[in-house]
Scaffold this motif. Structure first.
Motif, mmCIF file in Angstrom:
data_model
loop_
_atom_site.group_PDB
_atom_site.id
_atom_site.type_symbol
_atom_site.label_atom_id
_atom_site.label_comp_id
_atom_site.label_asym_id
_atom_site.label_seq_id
_atom_site.Cartn_x
_atom_site.Cartn_y
_atom_site.Cartn_z
ATOM 1 N N SER A 11 0.876 -1.047 -0.178
ATOM 2 C CA SER A 11 0.142 0.014 0.058
ATOM 3 C C SER A 11 0.875 1.186 -0.023
ATOM 4 C CB SER A 11 -0.972 0.008 1.387
ATOM 5 O OG SER A 11 -0.406 0.076 2.491
ATOM 6 N N ARG A 12 1.996 1.235 0.292
ATOM 7 C CA ARG A 12 2.803 2.460 0.509
ATOM 8 C C ARG A 12 4.365 1.662 0.521
ATOM 9 N NH1 ARG A 12 2.952 2.160 6.447
ATOM 10 N NH2 ARG A 12 1.140 1.358 7.112
ATOM 11 N N ILE A 14 8.342 0.797 0.372
ATOM 12 C CA ILE A 14 9.110 0.008 -0.232
ATOM 13 C C ILE A 14 8.083 -1.022 -1.052
ATOM 14 C CG2 ILE A 14 10.907 -1.760 -0.123
ATOM 15 C CD1 ILE A 14 11.990 -0.425 2.301
ATOM 16 N N ARG A 34 -4.716 -4.884 3.656
ATOM 17 C CA ARG A 34 -4.996 -5.532 5.175
ATOM 18 C C ARG A 34 -6.292 -6.000 5.133
ATOM 19 N NH1 ARG A 34 -2.306 -3.970 10.357
ATOM 20 N NH2 ARG A 34 -1.099 -2.416 8.960
ATOM 21 N N ASN A 63 7.093 -8.600 2.042
ATOM 22 C CA ASN A 63 7.560 -7.165 2.674
ATOM 23 C C ASN A 63 6.918 -6.600 3.500
ATOM 24 O OD1 ASN A 63 8.542 -4.210 1.576
ATOM 25 N ND2 ASN A 63 6.451 -4.221 1.498
ATOM 26 N N TYR A 128 12.281 -6.779 16.630
ATOM 27 C CA TYR A 128 12.332 -6.618 15.057
ATOM 28 C C TYR A 128 13.533 -7.387 14.526
ATOM 29 C CZ TYR A 128 12.588 -3.896 10.610
ATOM 30 O OH TYR A 128 12.862 -3.507 9.590
ATOM 31 N N LYS A 132 13.804 -10.478 11.921
ATOM 32 C CA LYS A 132 14.636 -10.545 10.604
ATOM 33 C C LYS A 132 15.575 -11.484 10.548
ATOM 34 C CE LYS A 132 11.915 -6.678 8.726
ATOM 35 N NZ LYS A 132 11.030 -7.091 7.465
ATOM 36 N N GLY A 159 18.874 -0.877 4.261
ATOM 37 C CA GLY A 159 19.336 0.236 5.354
ATOM 38 C C GLY A 159 18.218 0.942 5.852
ATOM 39 N N VAL A 161 15.575 3.630 4.727
ATOM 40 C CA VAL A 161 14.896 3.989 3.539
ATOM 41 C C VAL A 161 13.919 5.148 3.897
ATOM 42 C CG1 VAL A 161 13.633 3.352 1.775
ATOM 43 C CG2 VAL A 161 15.307 1.448 2.763
ATOM 44 N N THR A 163 10.517 6.073 4.230
ATOM 45 C CA THR A 163 9.204 5.761 4.260
ATOM 46 C C THR A 163 8.494 5.958 5.638
ATOM 47 O OG1 THR A 163 9.574 3.661 5.498
ATOM 48 C CG2 THR A 163 9.903 3.623 2.919
ATOM 49 N N THR A 166 10.086 4.545 8.738
ATOM 50 C CA THR A 166 11.488 5.309 9.206
ATOM 51 C C THR A 166 11.023 6.562 10.032
ATOM 52 O OG1 THR A 166 12.586 4.336 7.262
ATOM 53 C CG2 THR A 166 13.437 6.292 8.347
HETATM 54 N N1 LIG Z 1 11.652 1.645 5.866
HETATM 55 C C1 LIG Z 1 13.066 1.340 6.323
HETATM 56 O O1 LIG Z 1 13.898 2.412 6.371
HETATM 57 C C2 LIG Z 1 13.243 -0.138 6.252
HETATM 58 C C3 LIG Z 1 14.522 -0.581 6.531
HETATM 59 C C4 LIG Z 1 14.940 -1.917 6.617
HETATM 60 C C5 LIG Z 1 13.911 -2.597 6.271
HETATM 61 N N2 LIG Z 1 12.708 -2.219 5.715
HETATM 62 C C6 LIG Z 1 11.605 -3.385 5.683
HETATM 63 O O2 LIG Z 1 11.137 -3.238 4.507
HETATM 64 C C7 LIG Z 1 9.581 -3.474 4.412
HETATM 65 C C8 LIG Z 1 8.840 -2.661 4.101
HETATM 66 O O3 LIG Z 1 9.009 -1.222 4.908
HETATM 67 P P1 LIG Z 1 8.375 0.325 4.934
HETATM 68 O O4 LIG Z 1 9.166 1.065 5.592
HETATM 69 O O5 LIG Z 1 8.053 0.181 3.291
HETATM 70 O O6 LIG Z 1 6.854 -0.271 5.554
HETATM 71 P P2 LIG Z 1 5.751 0.655 5.740
HETATM 72 O O7 LIG Z 1 5.687 1.817 5.202
HETATM 73 O O8 LIG Z 1 5.447 0.914 7.239
HETATM 74 O O9 LIG Z 1 4.619 -0.233 5.170
HETATM 75 C C9 LIG Z 1 4.419 -1.423 5.782
HETATM 76 C C10 LIG Z 1 3.267 -2.264 4.882
HETATM 77 O O10 LIG Z 1 2.966 -3.540 5.624
HETATM 78 C C11 LIG Z 1 1.594 -3.740 5.590
HETATM 79 N N3 LIG Z 1 1.142 -4.416 6.918
HETATM 80 C C12 LIG Z 1 1.806 -4.201 8.128
HETATM 81 N N4 LIG Z 1 1.011 -5.076 8.949
HETATM 82 C C13 LIG Z 1 0.146 -5.606 8.273
HETATM 83 C C14 LIG Z 1 -0.931 -6.732 8.298
HETATM 84 N N5 LIG Z 1 -0.834 -7.220 9.714
HETATM 85 N N6 LIG Z 1 -1.538 -7.120 7.388
HETATM 86 C C15 LIG Z 1 -1.440 -6.668 6.334
HETATM 87 N N7 LIG Z 1 -0.539 -5.745 5.914
HETATM 88 C C16 LIG Z 1 0.128 -5.418 6.808
HETATM 89 C C17 LIG Z 1 1.008 -2.311 5.621
HETATM 90 O O11 LIG Z 1 -0.335 -2.409 5.478
HETATM 91 P P3 LIG Z 1 -1.191 -0.979 5.742
HETATM 92 O O12 LIG Z 1 -1.145 -0.056 4.802
HETATM 93 O O13 LIG Z 1 -2.734 -1.759 5.679
HETATM 94 O O14 LIG Z 1 -0.601 -0.525 7.148
HETATM 95 C C18 LIG Z 1 2.129 -1.511 4.573
HETATM 96 O O15 LIG Z 1 1.843 -1.719 3.249
HETATM 97 C C19 LIG Z 1 9.587 -4.112 5.871
HETATM 98 O O16 LIG Z 1 9.915 -5.507 5.897
HETATM 99 C C20 LIG Z 1 10.361 -3.380 6.644
HETATM 100 O O17 LIG Z 1 10.695 -4.182 8.021
HETATM 101 C C21 LIG Z 1 12.515 -0.920 5.746
#
Ligand SMILES: NC(=O)c1ccc[n+]([C@@H]2O[C@H](COP(=O)([O-])OP(=O)(O)OC[C@H]3O[C@@H](n4cnc5c(N)ncnc54)[C@H](OP(=O)(O)O)[C@@H]3O)[C@@H](O)[C@H]2O)c1
Length: 222
Positions: A11-12, A14, A34, A63, A128, A132, A159, A161, A163, A166
Motif C-alpha cells: 500500500s505504501r 518499499i 490488509r 515485504n 524486530y 528479521k 538500510g 529508507v 518511508t 522510518t
Molecule cells: N523503511 C526502512 O527504512 C526499512 C529499513 C529496513 C527494512 N525495511 C523493511 O522493508 C519492508 C517495508 O518497509 P516500509 O518502510 O515500506 O513499511 P511501511 O511503510 O510501514 O509499510 C508497511 C506495509 O505493510 C503492511 N502491513 C503491516 N502489517 C500488516 C498486516 N498485519 N497485514 C497486512 N498488511 C500489513 C502495511 O499495510 P497498511 O497500509 O494496511 O498499514 C503497509 O503496506 C519491511 O519489511 C521493513 O521491515 C524497511
C-alpha cells in the motif's frame, strides 16, 4: 502470458515501489490490502490462500512488517509476538503454500524483505531484529528445499529508507543523524530497494539463491 507476482504490504513505502517495478516490467501484480488478508493472523493468511485457489503465482515478495521500538524491559509479549507473526510467520505460511507450487511448475522467485537490523542490532530492536534474522534463516532453508524446482529464494536487507516506518521510528533530527552514519551520506529512496528486489525476483536472476543482499549505502560494513 504475463508472469504473476504477489507482493505483501504494497500500500505504501518499499512495497509500493516494488509493485510499481513489477508492473513496469509487465507482471500481473497481486497486492492484497490488509482488509483482504491480515498478516498477523495465520487463519486470515490461510483463508486468503484458499481464496487464491490454484491461481499460478510465479513470484512472491514478503515485504509487510511492523517494527515496535521498545527496550527489552518495555517490549510486551504481545508486541514481540505480533512482530514475529507479521515479519516471519506470515512469510513462512506464504512460502509453505506457494513455494512447492512454483517448484511443481519448474520456475519461481521468492524475495524476503529483511533489514540491516537482521545483521546488526540497535537499542530497542530486539523483537524486530529477531524476526528479521529469522527471516534470513528461513530464506536459506527454503532455498535449499525449493532448488530442485528452480525456485530461487533470497532476502534483501535495506538500510535506512525514506518511508513512513522510518519517519514513525525516528524524529527528523534522528533521520539527519542517520544520514551522517551512512557512508553514502543519505538514506535510500524506496525505488533503490525495489530495483534489487526486482532483479532477484525476476528472470534477471538465474543463479543467486539462499543469499541475503544488503542495500544500505555501506551502513553495516563500518
Ligand atoms: N523503511 C526502512 O527504512 C526499512 C529499513 C529496513 C527494512 N525495511 C523493511 O522493508 C519492508 C517495508 O518497509 P516500509 O518502510 O515500506 O513499511 P511501511 O511503510 O510501514 O509499510 C508497511 C506495509 O505493510 C503492511 N502491513 C503491516 N502489517 C500488516 C498486516 N498485519 N497485514 C497486512 N498488511 C500489513 C502495511 O499495510 P497498511 O497500509 O494496511 O498499514 C503497509 O503496506 C519491511 O519489511 C521493513 O521491515 C524497511
Amino acid at each position: 502470458m504475463a508472469r504473476r507476482v504477489l507482493v505483501t504490504g504494497a500500500s505504501r513505502g518499499i512495497g509500493l515501489a516494488i509493485l510499481q517495478r513489477y508492473e513496469q516490467a509487465g507482471y500481473e501484480v497481486l497486492a492484497p490490502a490488509r482488509a483482504e488478508v491480515d498478516l498477523a493472523s495465520p487463519p486470515s493468511i490461510r483463508g486468503y490462500l484458499d481464496r487464491l485457489g490454484d491461481l499460478p503465482v510465479d513470484a512472491l515478495v514478503n515485504n509487510a512488517a511492523e517494527n515496535h521500538v521498545r527496550t527489552l524491559q518495555d517490549l510486551t509479549l504481545e508486541e514481540w509476538q505480533r512482530m514475529q507473526a507479521i515479519n516471519l510467520t506470515a512469510a513462512f505460511l506464504l512460502i509453505q503454500r506457494l513455494g512447492p507450487r512454483m517448484a511443481n511448475r519448474g520456475w519461481g522467485r521468492i524475495v524476503n524483505i529483511s533489514s540491516c537490523y537482521s545483521l546488526v542490532a540497535r537499542t530497542g530492536r530486539a523483537g524486530y531484529t529477531a524476526s528479521k534474522a529469522g527471516l534470513n534463516g528461513l530464506t536459506m532453508a527454503a532455498a535449499l528445499e525449493l532448488a530442485h524446482g528452480k525456485v530461487l529464494v533470497n532476502a534483501v536487507c535495506p538500510g535506512f529508507v525514506d518511508t513512513e516506518l522510518t519517519r514513525q521510528n525516528n524524529s527528523p533530527e534522528q533521520i539527519e543523524a542517520l544520514c551522517g552514519q551512512v557512508p553514502l551520506g543519505r538514506i535510500a529512496a524506496p525505488e533503490e530497494i525495489a530495483e534489487m528486489v526486482f532483479f532477484l525476483g525476476s528472470e534477471m536472476n538465474t543463479y543467486a539463491t539462499g543469499q541475503t543482499f544488503t542495500v544500505d549505502g555501506g551502513f553495516v560494513i563500518q
